[in-house]
Design a protein around this motif. Sequence first.
Motif, PDB file in Angstrom:
ATOM      1  N   PHE A  93     -10.996   2.835   4.019  1.00 11.24           N
ATOM      2  CA  PHE A  93      -9.908   2.326   3.657  1.00 11.24           C
ATOM      3  C   PHE A  93      -9.006   3.130   2.621  1.00 11.24           C
ATOM      4  N   SER A  94      -7.781   2.948   2.361  1.00 14.58           N
ATOM      5  CA  SER A  94      -7.153   3.639   1.639  1.00 14.58           C
ATOM      6  C   SER A  94      -7.488   2.995   0.285  1.00 14.58           C
ATOM      7  N   ASP A  96      -5.119   1.536  -1.580  1.00 13.52           N
ATOM      8  CA  ASP A  96      -4.201   0.096  -1.786  1.00 13.52           C
ATOM      9  C   ASP A  96      -4.675  -0.845  -0.761  1.00 13.52           C
ATOM     10  N   GLU A  97      -5.618  -0.598   0.092  1.00 14.78           N
ATOM     11  CA  GLU A  97      -6.150  -1.720   1.008  1.00 14.78           C
ATOM     12  C   GLU A  97      -7.435  -2.352   0.641  1.00 14.78           C
ATOM     13  N   ALA A 167      -0.496  -1.809  -4.746  1.00 20.39           N
ATOM     14  CA  ALA A 167      -0.512  -1.023  -3.311  1.00 20.39           C
ATOM     15  C   ALA A 167       0.761  -0.054  -3.571  1.00 20.39           C
ATOM     16  N   ARG A 171       0.281   3.902  -3.456  1.00 20.03           N
ATOM     17  CA  ARG A 171       1.056   5.006  -2.326  1.00 20.03           C
ATOM     18  C   ARG A 171       1.776   5.868  -2.958  1.00 20.03           C
TER      19      ARG A 171
ATOM     20  N   SER B 110     -10.463 -10.455   7.203  1.00 23.63           N
ATOM     21  CA  SER B 110     -10.032  -9.233   7.189  1.00 23.63           C
ATOM     22  C   SER B 110     -10.087  -8.533   8.746  1.00 23.63           C
TER      23      SER B 110
END
Lengths: 220, 220
Positions: A93-94, A96-97, A167, A171, B110
């Motif tokens: 996951f990044s 912001d996720e 988020a 980013r 999710s």
Amino acid sequence: MKQLTPAEESYLKVIYHISEGGKRSVSTNDISFKMKTKPASVSDMLRRLGEKEVIEYRKYYGVNITETGKKLALQTIRKHRLWEVFLVEKLRFSWDEVHEVADELEHIRSKLLIQRLDEYLGFPKFDPHGDPIPDEFGDVRARPRVALSDLEVNTTGQIVAVKDSSAAFLRYLDKVGAYIGARIKLLEKVEFDGSVEILVDNKKTIFMSKDVAGNVLVML
Amino acid sequence: MKQLTPAEESYLKVIYHISEGGKRSVSTNDISFKMKTKPASVSDMLRRLGEKEVIEYRKYYGVNITETGKKLALQTIRKHRLWEVFLVEKLRFSWDEVHEVADELEHIRSKLLIQRLDEYLGFPKFDPHGDPIPDEFGDVRARPRVALSDLEVNTTGQIVAVKDSSAAFLRYLDKVGAYIGARIKLLEKVEFDGSVEILVDNKKTIFMSKDVAGNVLVML
DNA sequence: TAACTTTTTTAGACAAATCAAAAAATAATT
DNA sequence: AATTATTTTTTGATTTGTCTAAAAAAGTTA
């Protein structure tokens, strides 16, 4: 001591975060804003949390978290951050996720699960945003930190955390190359608008507005 | 089509499981027993599930799951079983420790999480109990199976699943050495009480009561 | 078939978590 | 200080999920 419901845990976590942010007493509106619920709902919840003695609630005068409450909040934060590490390191996951999912996962109640997860992740001390993970007793090993905007010219440091972890902000940071862990040097500070020029990893020079730099935390 | 709440998902999953167990129509009492709630609560829930059209509910005559309902139930089952694989393979949980935790984890909503988890686990086709994991469209690759008690003498097979996956039962199996994946051969069947004698992995001979053998599924 | 038993549903209650609208308390401003 | 504005709480409603006790329907048996 009675158990907290998931919703109560969430409120308590938010109260803890706000009260750590320097303020003495946490207001109903602050909580309502962070929780995205109406003030009326907050008042109701505060009454319940007060009854469970995890906060000290004086009507019209905001709340203070109790020692018990702090312990519980730190448990939830520990779970949240461990799951974040899992999501980023294991499931790609990044930054912001992770928030939403971790907000759900943090309420899973199983001591063994968290112990094993911790072990599986190699007992991480910081989450993907650089925030410290409390141990099972709620103790946090905090490192001294300073906002990038408060750094003196020509000092070096390492980006260890961000204040605003929305988020969009995350980013943006990723895009300009200012990731957690990056070694940076403050080259110049523009008096006029407070913006800064920094050198990242001795390679790349980037500019940041005062606003952005104020939300990036650096360890010296 | 509206979303289901966690509780609704749990009920639907139970209804699906019971209706797969051969019976045509699922009774209120059966559900109440499995869900550990009172029949009155079940009636209430059935009304709601009926309104959402995931089951066909005729008062006093039990329920049948609809195609939509089946799809949704299989999604929940998929999530449940993937988490079980994670708990056992990554976090060293034992068979009988996974149920409760997976029952909570299965409700985390999710899509990305489940996709990535699936990938991370190497797209497993079976859970730790040997039950097949539906794919994201709800399709299951089922293998032909037979209860160990129904096996003919001298035939060989592989233990692939258990019907009763209660903690006590799983512990018992582990203890006698009859794990999922074990290659077995039925040596003898005692007519008198229906108990069986089997050879495990060409090494160890063990005895099982008819009752136990009836709950162990073998792939030929 | 009539009476009894079991199953299922309904009715009424409750706790949790939310909201909108109204009331009350506190804070700010003239 | 009096008025206005803001914040907070109260009140009353709603949804979800549960329960107990009572009523109704279905099933069983004499």
